[in-house]
Design a protein around this motif. Sequence first.
Motif, PDB file in Angstrom:
ATOM      1  N   ASN A  38       0.779  -1.246  -0.320  1.00  0.00           N
ATOM      2  CA  ASN A  38      -0.127   0.083  -0.178  1.00  0.00           C
ATOM      3  C   ASN A  38       0.926   1.211  -0.061  1.00  0.00           C
ATOM      4  N   VAL A  41       2.226   2.099  -3.147  1.00  0.00           N
ATOM      5  CA  VAL A  41       0.923   2.337  -4.363  1.00  0.00           C
ATOM      6  C   VAL A  41       0.936   3.085  -3.927  1.00  0.00           C
ATOM      7  N   SER A  44       3.831   6.256  -5.108  1.00  0.00           N
ATOM      8  CA  SER A  44       3.823   5.608  -6.946  1.00  0.00           C
ATOM      9  C   SER A  44       2.181   6.581  -7.772  1.00  0.00           C
ATOM     10  N   ASN A  45       1.440   6.574  -7.062  1.00  0.00           N
ATOM     11  CA  ASN A  45       0.346   7.862  -7.339  1.00  0.00           C
ATOM     12  C   ASN A  45       0.596   9.090  -6.905  1.00  0.00           C
ATOM     13  N   GLU A  68      -2.398  -5.669 -10.075  1.00  0.00           N
ATOM     14  CA  GLU A  68      -2.915  -4.885  -9.436  1.00  0.00           C
ATOM     15  C   GLU A  68      -1.821  -3.767  -9.094  1.00  0.00           C
ATOM     16  N   LYS A  71      -1.407  -1.482 -12.255  1.00  0.00           N
ATOM     17  CA  LYS A  71      -2.090  -0.729 -12.593  1.00  0.00           C
ATOM     18  C   LYS A  71      -1.699   0.411 -11.966  1.00  0.00           C
ATOM     19  N   ASN A  72      -0.876   0.845 -10.502  1.00  0.00           N
ATOM     20  CA  ASN A  72      -0.907   1.744  -9.885  1.00  0.00           C
ATOM     21  C   ASN A  72      -0.047   2.563 -10.073  1.00  0.00           C
ATOM     22  N   GLY A 319      -5.024   0.150  -0.806  1.00  0.00           N
ATOM     23  CA  GLY A 319      -4.719   1.274  -1.475  1.00  0.00           C
ATOM     24  C   GLY A 319      -4.559   2.932  -1.378  1.00  0.00           C
ATOM     25  N   MET A 321      -5.687   6.317  -2.974  1.00  0.00           N
ATOM     26  CA  MET A 321      -5.694   6.799  -5.022  1.00  0.00           C
ATOM     27  C   MET A 321      -5.378   8.445  -4.844  1.00  0.00           C
ATOM     28  N   SER A 323      -3.590  12.588  -5.254  1.00  0.00           N
ATOM     29  CA  SER A 323      -2.740  13.090  -5.422  1.00  0.00           C
ATOM     30  C   SER A 323      -2.445  13.906  -5.094  1.00  0.00           C
TER      31      SER A 323
END
Length: 341
Positions: A38, A41, A44-45, A68, A71-72, A319, A321, A323
């Motif tokens: 997590n 993720v 990365s986001n 998954e 994808k992130n 995770g 999500m 910004s």
Amino acid sequence: MARIMALGEIMLRLSPKGHRRFVQAGEFDVVYGGGEANVAVGLSNFGMDAGFVSKIPQHEIGQAAVNELRKNGVDTSRIIRGGARLGIYFLETGAAQRPSKVVYDRANSAFALAEPQEFDWDAVFDGCEWFHFSGITPALGKNAAQICKDACAAAKKKDITVSCDLNYRKNLWTLEEAGEMMKSLMPYVDVLIANQEQVKSLFGMEAASAEIKEPNVDYSGCQSLCVQLRKTWPQLDKIVLSLRGSVSGDDNYFGAAYDDGTGFVHSRNHLIHMVDRVGSGDAFSAGIIYAIMNGYPAQEAIEFAVASGVLKHSIEGDGSMESVEEVKALAGGDGSGKVQR
């Protein structure tokens, strides 16, 4: 390779829909996640170059977990494929005065049974600047504990910053076992992420407890723990302690304190109405790592980390999500939740 590498286990999460209890469930929602995964993720986001290292089965369920992460935007090139099973955990989401509940089914997972010699740490840490792990990983068994120790030692040899989230899980091991193991890993740690009760319970340190039941709280207990931690482990560069106050299964207060080596600061405290609490601590960890790596001043860093954790409560799944811009807006005081057009 990735600038930031996280080590741990990713699992299949199965949850009854909505706020149903396990005994009411006729079907389960599927999510993939785990503490360190997590964090990767979340970073990365935020636009960071983050990777994840683990052992995941080659079969389709294992591939779904890898997908998954990909994808992130997480680098999965250092994940070892093999083993028979992916760990599973079941989550029952609480409401009102009923707390959430977790049931683990992760014994003998591919990662728990991985052999230390399967991991090439020189290759894993090629080009890496930051390594993150949590207290969940060494709790998974002797092999996982040795893998964690090997990773920490290899990271220090390469002068890589090491962060640790104590993340004690009572369903995985006892306080005594956790305290002994985490004390052995602490000399490798540069950035410690924890909460006040974990520090007191695992390390036997004394300080007045602080629980957030209103917007204002006395953070002197956290400050005392920071002093004790630095005295015990002088190599610690930064210490981050989160505080949570539970109003109900739906509403919590959340805040944190930060000792960056030059002074002690704390965030403002947020009252949260929760959609999904799981992963909020990992979003908090991702937030402080992002802030440190991007040179944020202490007060801005802790406000950003707390805002990251707060926003995760509004997002279903493990995770984070959100910004950077969304986190900065909340850290700067914009928590109205008004529709953005």
